[in-house]
Scaffold this active site. Structure first.
Site, mmCIF file in Angstrom:
data_model
loop_
_atom_site.group_PDB
_atom_site.id
_atom_site.type_symbol
_atom_site.label_atom_id
_atom_site.label_comp_id
_atom_site.label_asym_id
_atom_site.label_seq_id
_atom_site.Cartn_x
_atom_site.Cartn_y
_atom_site.Cartn_z
ATOM 1 C CE LYS A 1 0.937 -7.494 9.283
ATOM 2 N NZ LYS A 1 0.262 -8.773 8.995
ATOM 3 N N PRO B 1 11.430 -11.868 6.883
ATOM 4 C CG PRO B 1 10.693 -13.974 7.613
ATOM 5 C CD PRO B 1 11.222 -12.660 8.107
ATOM 6 N N GLY C 1 3.414 -12.553 5.935
ATOM 7 C CA GLY C 1 2.327 -11.994 6.763
ATOM 8 C C GLY C 1 2.875 -11.179 7.920
ATOM 9 C CG LEU C 2 6.219 -12.025 9.756
ATOM 10 C CD1 LEU C 2 7.621 -12.656 9.655
ATOM 11 C CD2 LEU C 2 5.781 -11.987 11.227
ATOM 12 N N GLY D 1 6.624 -6.731 6.427
ATOM 13 C CA GLY D 1 7.970 -6.159 6.274
ATOM 14 C C GLY D 1 8.005 -4.952 5.341
ATOM 15 N N GLY D 2 7.424 -5.079 4.160
ATOM 16 C CA GLY D 2 7.421 -3.980 3.189
ATOM 17 C C GLY D 2 6.624 -2.793 3.715
ATOM 18 C CB SER D 3 3.360 -2.591 5.513
ATOM 19 O OG SER D 3 2.660 -3.311 4.541
ATOM 20 C CG ASP E 1 -0.824 -4.953 6.527
ATOM 21 O OD1 ASP E 1 -2.049 -4.966 6.755
ATOM 22 O OD2 ASP E 1 -0.170 -5.959 6.195
HETATM 23 O O1 C5P Z 1 -3.432 -2.911 0.649
HETATM 24 P P1 C5P Z 1 -2.464 -3.885 0.080
HETATM 25 O O2 C5P Z 1 -1.856 -3.394 -1.206
HETATM 26 O O3 C5P Z 1 -1.443 -4.354 1.035
HETATM 27 O O4 C5P Z 1 -3.324 -5.167 -0.284
HETATM 28 C C1 C5P Z 1 -2.839 -6.170 -1.152
HETATM 29 C C2 C5P Z 1 -4.014 -7.002 -1.647
HETATM 30 O O5 C5P Z 1 -4.535 -7.789 -0.543
HETATM 31 C C3 C5P Z 1 -5.196 -6.201 -2.157
HETATM 32 O O6 C5P Z 1 -5.054 -5.884 -3.499
HETATM 33 C C4 C5P Z 1 -6.336 -7.166 -1.926
HETATM 34 O O7 C5P Z 1 -6.359 -8.146 -2.936
HETATM 35 C C5 C5P Z 1 -5.945 -7.868 -0.631
HETATM 36 N N1 C5P Z 1 -6.537 -7.265 0.559
HETATM 37 C C6 C5P Z 1 -7.896 -7.414 0.797
HETATM 38 N N2 C5P Z 1 -8.454 -6.846 1.915
HETATM 39 C C7 C5P Z 1 -7.702 -6.151 2.788
HETATM 40 C C8 C5P Z 1 -6.313 -5.996 2.572
HETATM 41 C C9 C5P Z 1 -5.768 -6.566 1.439
HETATM 42 O O8 C5P Z 1 -8.610 -8.058 0.025
HETATM 43 N N3 C5P Z 1 -8.269 -5.624 3.867
#
Ligand code: C5P
Length: 280
Positions: free
Chosen positions: A9, A92, A96-97, A99-101, A134
């Site tokens: 994405k 990669p 910020g793409l 990939g894992g999500s 994501d």
């Molecule tokens: O939800 P996810 O595990 O992908 O988020 C990883 C980290 O990114 C969170 O622990 C948080 O530190 C940060 N994050 C955030 N606000 C968001 C999404 C992610 O602060 N809306």
């Protein structure tokens, strides 16, 4: 074994609107699924989850979001099954793409199909939100305005920007939690204005996380400047970086140290998963 495309994405714009009481930030962002993607092969087995991957650096236990998603699906559906999965990694990491999500969302969708549709798409998206902010986006039709911590997903019409877009990423990656922890809130243009621009065919790239990422990795400043000087009309970071999106009719001229890929936007029909446009 059945194969599924797992698209990356991009965030065409991303505004951070505030810090929440939980560990998250309130976002407003236009997410778009793209043709750069991984391929996942799945089959069911009776003994244990088995994950293999082309990238030797990936964890193959429950730290991998594919197995985390499978485990959540097992609990929610009450079904007893195990998966055999092979991942061909092209997206990669630390880019910020998403990939894992995307891999997690693809796993949830594929398991639901393999097991006779025990869950609704909305239940799959809710499970996805437990894996990562994501993940629910990938259950949209591919273009979506996302709010909350990213999990409140509103489908948007597909976009036709009539421009070529490239992804450029340096070797260095950035950690999402680090980027958010250093973020300082700033006033800015209303997300709805950015959204209206895109819906009317105007490219209005913006990313509130760029400033933090650029201060942590100053080579991104030089890279963006370089790409603008090469003739790209707009260059912007996606998500928490370090991948940049570049719009223009030229081709990035950079050393082999950079990941470079042209992308197209991809969308899906409500009941089908995304397909790799290079196979159409
Ligand atoms: O939800 P996810 O595990 O992908 O988020 C990883 C980290 O990114 C969170 O622990 C948080 O530190 C940060 N994050 C955030 N606000 C968001 C999404 C992610 O602060 N809306």
């Amino acid at each position: 074994m059945i194969s599924y495309f797992s698209p990356a994405k991009v965030n065409l714009f991303l505004r951070v609107l505030g810090k929440r009481e939980d560990r998250y930030h309130e976002l407003a962002s236009l997410f778009q699924a793209v043709s750069l993607g991984d391929t996942l092969w799945f089959s069911l087995n009776d003994t244990k989850d088995v994950l293999t991957a082309t990238d030797p650096h990936l964890p193959l236990d429950e730290r991998n979001l594919i197995l985390k998603a499978a485990s959540l699906f097992r609990k929610k559906s009450g079904l007893s099954f195990f998966i055999t999965c092979h991942l061909k990694k092209n997206i990669p990491h630390s880019a910020g793409l998403g990939g894992g999500s995307s891999n997690a969302a693809t796993t949830l969708f594929a398991l639901n199909e393999l097991l006779g549709l025990p869950l609704t798409l909305s239940e799959l998206a809710d499970l996805g939100a437990q894996v990562g902010s994501d993940v629910p986006f990938f259950f949209s039709t591919g273009t979506a305005f996302c709010q909350g911590r990213g999990e409140i997903v509103e489908n948007m019409p597909s976009l036709d920007l009539h421009k070529k877009i490239w992804i450029v990423k340096p070797k260095e990656g950035l950690s999402t939690p680090l980027i958010f922890s250093r973020f300082k809130l700033e006033q800015g243009q209303s997300p709805r204005l950015f959204l209206n621009d895109f819906l009317s065919g105007k490219i209005s790239f913006h990313n509130d996380l760029e400033k933090v990422a650029f201060s942590l990795l100053p080579q991104l400043v030089a890279l963006k400047e370089n790409l603008l000087q090469q003739g790209f009309e707009a260059v912007s970071m996606t998500g928490s970086g370090t991948a940049l999106m570049c719009v223009g009719s030229c081709k990035p001229e950079l050393s082999d140290d950079f990941f470079i890929a042209p992308i197209e936007f991809v969308n899906r029909e409500k009941e089908n998963w995304y397909t790799d446009p290079s196979f159409c």
